[in-house]
Design a protein around this motif. Structure first.
Motif, PDB file in Angstrom:
ATOM      1  N   ASP A   1      -0.458   1.756   9.026  1.00  0.00           N
ATOM      2  CA  ASP A   1      -1.789   1.436  10.015  1.00  0.00           C
ATOM      3  C   ASP A   1      -1.798   1.555  10.315  1.00  0.00           C
ATOM      4  O   ASP A   1      -2.442   0.784  11.657  1.00  0.00           O
ATOM      5  CB  ASP A   1      -3.271   2.167   9.061  1.00  0.00           C
TER       6      ASP A   1
ATOM      7  N   ARG B   1      -2.340   8.060   8.458  1.00  0.00           N
ATOM      8  CA  ARG B   1      -2.506   8.954   7.613  1.00  0.00           C
ATOM      9  C   ARG B   1      -1.307   8.209   6.430  1.00  0.00           C
ATOM     10  O   ARG B   1      -0.743   7.232   7.016  1.00  0.00           O
ATOM     11  CB  ARG B   1      -1.782  10.150   8.245  1.00  0.00           C
ATOM     12  N   ALA B   2      -1.747   8.426   5.152  1.00  0.00           N
ATOM     13  CA  ALA B   2      -0.728   8.365   3.940  1.00  0.00           C
ATOM     14  C   ALA B   2       0.932   8.808   4.325  1.00  0.00           C
ATOM     15  O   ALA B   2       1.709   8.603   4.048  1.00  0.00           O
ATOM     16  CB  ALA B   2      -1.658   8.666   2.560  1.00  0.00           C
TER      17      ALA B   2
ATOM     18  N   LEU C   1      -0.843 -12.668   3.967  1.00  0.00           N
ATOM     19  CA  LEU C   1      -0.096 -13.077   5.332  1.00  0.00           C
ATOM     20  C   LEU C   1      -1.109 -13.519   6.204  1.00  0.00           C
ATOM     21  O   LEU C   1      -2.296 -13.672   6.480  1.00  0.00           O
ATOM     22  CB  LEU C   1       0.220 -12.125   5.726  1.00  0.00           C
TER      23      LEU C   1
ATOM     24  N   GLU D   1       1.362  -9.505  -1.111  1.00  0.00           N
ATOM     25  CA  GLU D   1       0.325  -8.882  -1.674  1.00  0.00           C
ATOM     26  C   GLU D   1      -0.703 -10.457  -1.461  1.00  0.00           C
ATOM     27  O   GLU D   1      -0.839 -10.619  -2.664  1.00  0.00           O
ATOM     28  CB  GLU D   1       1.100  -7.377  -2.377  1.00  0.00           C
ATOM     29  N   ARG D   2      -2.145  -9.234  -0.655  1.00  0.00           N
ATOM     30  CA  ARG D   2      -3.050 -10.455  -1.138  1.00  0.00           C
ATOM     31  C   ARG D   2      -4.387  -9.765  -2.764  1.00  0.00           C
ATOM     32  O   ARG D   2      -4.995 -10.321  -3.011  1.00  0.00           O
ATOM     33  CB  ARG D   2      -4.152 -10.112  -0.057  1.00  0.00           C
ATOM     34  N   ASN D   3      -3.463  -8.502  -2.839  1.00  0.00           N
ATOM     35  CA  ASN D   3      -3.800  -8.051  -4.946  1.00  0.00           C
ATOM     36  C   ASN D   3      -3.232  -8.043  -6.022  1.00  0.00           C
ATOM     37  O   ASN D   3      -2.306  -8.176  -5.390  1.00  0.00           O
ATOM     38  CB  ASN D   3      -4.232  -6.723  -4.350  1.00  0.00           C
TER      39      ASN D   3
ATOM     40  N   GLY E   1       1.035  -0.857  -0.187  1.00  0.00           N
ATOM     41  CA  GLY E   1      -0.131  -0.142   0.232  1.00  0.00           C
ATOM     42  C   GLY E   1       0.276   1.305   0.423  1.00  0.00           C
ATOM     43  O   GLY E   1       1.501   0.965  -0.825  1.00  0.00           O
ATOM     44  N   ALA E   2       0.526   1.937   0.755  1.00  0.00           N
ATOM     45  CA  ALA E   2       1.564   3.587   0.802  1.00  0.00           C
ATOM     46  C   ALA E   2       2.090   3.262   1.377  1.00  0.00           C
ATOM     47  O   ALA E   2       3.409   3.510   0.365  1.00  0.00           O
ATOM     48  CB  ALA E   2       0.024   4.643   1.675  1.00  0.00           C
ATOM     49  N   GLY E   3       2.680   2.789   1.773  1.00  0.00           N
ATOM     50  CA  GLY E   3       4.101   2.668   3.088  1.00  0.00           C
ATOM     51  C   GLY E   3       4.522   1.253   1.898  1.00  0.00           C
ATOM     52  O   GLY E   3       6.177   2.127   2.048  1.00  0.00           O
TER      53      GLY E   3
ATOM     54  N   LYS F   1      -5.060   4.332  -1.624  1.00  0.00           N
ATOM     55  CA  LYS F   1      -6.608   4.059  -0.875  1.00  0.00           C
ATOM     56  C   LYS F   1      -7.070   5.168  -1.068  1.00  0.00           C
ATOM     57  O   LYS F   1      -8.166   5.630  -0.986  1.00  0.00           O
ATOM     58  CB  LYS F   1      -6.235   4.187   0.805  1.00  0.00           C
TER      59      LYS F   1
HETATM   60  C1  LIG Z   1     -11.702   6.648   1.493  1.00  0.00           C
HETATM   61  C2  LIG Z   1      -9.874   6.630   2.606  1.00  0.00           C
HETATM   62  C3  LIG Z   1      -9.615   8.322   1.941  1.00  0.00           C
HETATM   63  C4  LIG Z   1      -9.009   8.390   2.613  1.00  0.00           C
HETATM   64  N1  LIG Z   1      -8.036   9.957   2.616  1.00  0.00           N
HETATM   65  C5  LIG Z   1      -6.580  10.001   2.952  1.00  0.00           C
HETATM   66  C6  LIG Z   1      -6.360  11.426   2.840  1.00  0.00           C
HETATM   67  O1  LIG Z   1      -6.897  12.397   2.296  1.00  0.00           O
HETATM   68  N2  LIG Z   1      -4.731  11.505   3.059  1.00  0.00           N
HETATM   69  C7  LIG Z   1      -3.786  11.216   3.782  1.00  0.00           C
HETATM   70  O2  LIG Z   1      -2.932  10.697   4.434  1.00  0.00           O
HETATM   71  N3  LIG Z   1      -4.695   9.717   4.468  1.00  0.00           N
HETATM   72  C8  LIG Z   1      -5.871   9.430   4.061  1.00  0.00           C
HETATM   73  N4  LIG Z   1      -6.575   7.767   4.370  1.00  0.00           N
HETATM   74  C9  LIG Z   1      -5.543   6.812   4.961  1.00  0.00           C
HETATM   75  C10 LIG Z   1      -4.688   6.538   4.236  1.00  0.00           C
HETATM   76  O3  LIG Z   1      -5.161   5.565   2.899  1.00  0.00           O
HETATM   77  C11 LIG Z   1      -3.554   5.417   4.836  1.00  0.00           C
HETATM   78  O4  LIG Z   1      -3.160   5.895   6.001  1.00  0.00           O
HETATM   79  C12 LIG Z   1      -2.858   4.978   4.104  1.00  0.00           C
HETATM   80  O5  LIG Z   1      -2.656   3.961   3.231  1.00  0.00           O
HETATM   81  C13 LIG Z   1      -1.876   3.778   5.098  1.00  0.00           C
HETATM   82  O6  LIG Z   1      -0.917   3.053   4.569  1.00  0.00           O
HETATM   83  P1  LIG Z   1      -0.608   1.598   4.443  1.00  0.00           P
HETATM   84  O7  LIG Z   1       0.559   1.254   3.671  1.00  0.00           O
HETATM   85  O8  LIG Z   1      -0.380   1.326   6.056  1.00  0.00           O
HETATM   86  O9  LIG Z   1      -1.668   0.861   4.122  1.00  0.00           O
HETATM   87  P2  LIG Z   1      -2.745   0.319   3.016  1.00  0.00           P
HETATM   88  O10 LIG Z   1      -2.453   1.835   2.046  1.00  0.00           O
HETATM   89  O11 LIG Z   1      -3.939   0.255   2.897  1.00  0.00           O
HETATM   90  O12 LIG Z   1      -2.062  -0.498   2.478  1.00  0.00           O
HETATM   91  C14 LIG Z   1      -1.996  -2.006   2.926  1.00  0.00           C
HETATM   92  C15 LIG Z   1      -1.812  -3.263   1.427  1.00  0.00           C
HETATM   93  O13 LIG Z   1      -1.557  -4.416   2.507  1.00  0.00           O
HETATM   94  C16 LIG Z   1      -2.382  -5.196   1.508  1.00  0.00           C
HETATM   95  N5  LIG Z   1      -3.217  -6.257   3.339  1.00  0.00           N
HETATM   96  C17 LIG Z   1      -3.924  -6.564   3.839  1.00  0.00           C
HETATM   97  N6  LIG Z   1      -3.688  -7.287   4.099  1.00  0.00           N
HETATM   98  C18 LIG Z   1      -2.817  -8.013   4.014  1.00  0.00           C
HETATM   99  C19 LIG Z   1      -2.345  -9.402   3.795  1.00  0.00           C
HETATM  100  N7  LIG Z   1      -2.493  -9.881   5.136  1.00  0.00           N
HETATM  101  N8  LIG Z   1      -1.607 -10.313   3.565  1.00  0.00           N
HETATM  102  C20 LIG Z   1      -1.379  -9.331   2.193  1.00  0.00           C
HETATM  103  N9  LIG Z   1      -1.660  -8.025   1.672  1.00  0.00           N
HETATM  104  C21 LIG Z   1      -2.093  -7.299   2.941  1.00  0.00           C
HETATM  105  C22 LIG Z   1      -3.470  -4.369   1.404  1.00  0.00           C
HETATM  106  O14 LIG Z   1      -4.407  -4.879   0.290  1.00  0.00           O
HETATM  107  C23 LIG Z   1      -2.897  -3.701   1.145  1.00  0.00           C
HETATM  108  O15 LIG Z   1      -2.490  -2.958  -0.401  1.00  0.00           O
HETATM  109  C24 LIG Z   1      -8.062   7.182   3.825  1.00  0.00           C
HETATM  110  C25 LIG Z   1      -8.249   6.611   4.079  1.00  0.00           C
HETATM  111  C26 LIG Z   1      -9.590   5.453   3.172  1.00  0.00           C
HETATM  112  C27 LIG Z   1     -10.201   5.040   3.206  1.00  0.00           C
END
Ligand SMILES: Cc1cc2nc3c(=O)[nH]c(=O)nc-3n(C[C@H](O)[C@H](O)[C@H](O)COP(=O)(O)OP(=O)(O)OC[C@H]3O[C@@H](n4cnc5c(N)ncnc54)[C@H](O)[C@@H]3O)c2cc1C
Length: 435
Positions: free
Chosen positions: A315, A331-332, A80, A36-38, A11-13, A44
């Motif tokens: 997150d 947050r992203a 995972l 990754e599961r997708n 995802g984002a990170g 996001k």
């Molecule tokens: C509709 C919406 C709007 C948003 N708007 C904002 C904004 O304007 N500004 C902001 O800062 N933040 C925003 N956010 C929050 C932001 O999207 C998240 O904080 C950010 O994406 C977190 O990044 P991450 O890498 O932790 O997780 P994610 O970006 O959620 O990525 C997680 C990844 O892990 C994968 N995954 C999950 N479970 C498993 C598993 N068991 N095995 C393998 N892979 C798995 C998922 O498929 C995904 O690809 C928003 C969120 C949403 C839902």
């Protein structure tokens, strides 16, 4: 054997991290693996636009296989399921095809260093009926399902109106959660509804939407200064959204939401966009320390508290900086900053250098009310504190956040090319995705 770094979650990170690790370490002595599961990534924060139909996710998604080929990491498709810390292996759940047939059995991937970046999901706090009857905006599939259901209801109302122009038929939508996701979705729905008449639903327009935004706290957008949150509320009300604050939803049924004060809010579509918790799979995973919300507790270096070989970012991690009252928010921008620190610290481990502590720099928050308005506050040393912004400037900064994400996962050249292509698409493609 090569040194194997496994990142779970693109995802984002996570996606930014594997790109940087792959580009830096190459394939000769290291194996950088993304689990990754997708098969594709979509940022996001765009999901509410995908749900409303104003963004075609097929145009903005990134295929992990081709991205991995370009940036020297290997992509493993799977979910995972567990961590065997003694054997230093992650356990991957069986991969099933669409009709449930097992394609690949449960298997294991060896790691020398592991980074968990699997994000978070909404928290319905066990509210009766929420799981069964609400839609969530936690991933692309759910956003696509929402869009399909929305279109079906718009079609139903449009048909009723064609047969009986005096009918007061409406598409009723209830959204729980007055944070950025709920507010942005509510505004985006009006933008999409306004466009539908150009695409064959001639008698339908935004006046046929009845959206209720329900927030349990005393006001919407708690992360913004009160004045800006009030401006956003007024803008939503002008569009036609009924904004309820201090209102807790206690039950969801097939056709309505029931509040603590006893009100029943009828709804064709019910969306749960409140609360955040890490996925259930992390609860006590591999004996690591987790919070009640399943987040992995990390040290300032972003290593998990019980295993220095395992990092967690974004997150799904819980990090309370020294002396701070609140943990780093989900947050992203936090996921992006954590990806940078994890990248540096993994390289530091190889070079046997001291690891650096993560310092969160809050750059502010922006909330887009679709094409109608954007509000937010910028923070930072540059402007010497906190500055409220609205209108065109806020819109520009908001759009630049996605552009920065594109550059961070594709590099400058391709990132800039994709930004230009995005502009062209806005001119040549339909305004709405209707299929
Ligand atoms: C509709 C919406 C709007 C948003 N708007 C904002 C904004 O304007 N500004 C902001 O800062 N933040 C925003 N956010 C929050 C932001 O999207 C998240 O904080 C950010 O994406 C977190 O990044 P991450 O890498 O932790 O997780 P994610 O970006 O959620 O990525 C997680 C990844 O892990 C994968 N995954 C999950 N479970 C498993 C598993 N068991 N095995 C393998 N892979 C798995 C998922 O498929 C995904 O690809 C928003 C969120 C949403 C839902």
């Amino acid at each position: 054997m090569k040194t194997q770094i496994v990142v779970v979650g693109g995802g984002a990170g996570g996606l930014e991290l594997v790109r940087r690790l792959g580009a830096k370490l190459g394939r000769d002595d290291f194996d950088v693996i993304l689990l990754e599961r997708n098969t594709t990534h979509i940022w996001k924060p765009l999901l509410h636009e995908v749900a409303a139909g104003s963004l075609d996710a097929n145009l903005d998604e990134v295929g992990y296989r081709s991205h991995g080929h370009r940036w020297c990491y290997r992509f493993f498709y799977g979910s995972l399921e567990g961590i065997d810390r003694a054997a230093r292996q992650v356990i991957v759940a069986p991969v099933l095809d669409e009709d449930g047939t097992e394609l690949i059995g449960r298997h294991r991937i060896r790691y020398d260093y592991l980074v968990i970046a699997i994000g978070a999901i909404s928290n319905d706090f066990g509210t009766p009926g929420a799981r069964e009857h609400c839609l969530f905006l936690d991933d692309r599939d759910q956003a696509d399902r929402f869009r399909q259901k929305l279109l079906n209801h718009c079609l139903r109302v449009s048909r009723t109106l064609s047969e009986n122009p005096t009918s007061d038929a409406k598409v009723e939508i209830a959204i729980v959660g007055g944070g950025a996701t709920g507010v942005e979705l509510a505004a985006e729905l009006y933008n999409a509804a306004a466009g539908l008449r150009h695409y064959g639903l001639e008698v339908f327009d935004e006046s046929r939407l009845k959206v209720t935004l329900i927030e349990a706290g005393p006001r919407i957008l708690p992360m913004l200064p009160e004045k800006l949150a009030q401006a956003a509320k007024e803008e939503l009300e002008v569009l036609g959204v009924r904004v309820l604050t201090g209102t807790a939803v206690v039950e969801v049924t097939a056709g309505a939401m029931r509040t603590k004060s006893g009100e029943t809010i009828p709804a064709d579509l019910k969306v749960w966009a409140a609360g955040v918790r890490a996925p259930e799979i992390l609860r006590e995973i591999g004996g690591l320390e987790t919070t009640r919300g399943n987040q992995l507790v990390v040290k300032p270096t972003l290593q998990t508290t019980r295993d220095d070989r395992i990092f967690a970012i974004g997150d799904c991690c819980y990090f309370l900086p020294d002396g701070a009252k609140n943990p780093v928010p989900p947050r992203a921008q936090a996921a992006h900053q954590m990806a940078t620190t994890a990248y540096r610290n993994i390289l530091a481990l190889f070079a046997q250098r001291e690891l650096e502590p993560f310092v969160y720099r809050d750059k502010g928050s922006l909330v887009s009310l679709s094409r109608y308005s954007t509000v937010g506050s910028l923070m930072g040393n540059l402007i010497g504190g906190r500055m409220a912004i609205e209108g065109r400037l806020a819109r520009m900064v908001y759009l630049s956040l996605y552009r920065l994400h594109l550059i961070s996962i594709h590099g400058w050249l391709k990132g800039m090319a994709l930004i230009v292509i995005g502009h062209v698409n806005r001119v040549v493609r339909p305004r709405l995705k209707l299929h």
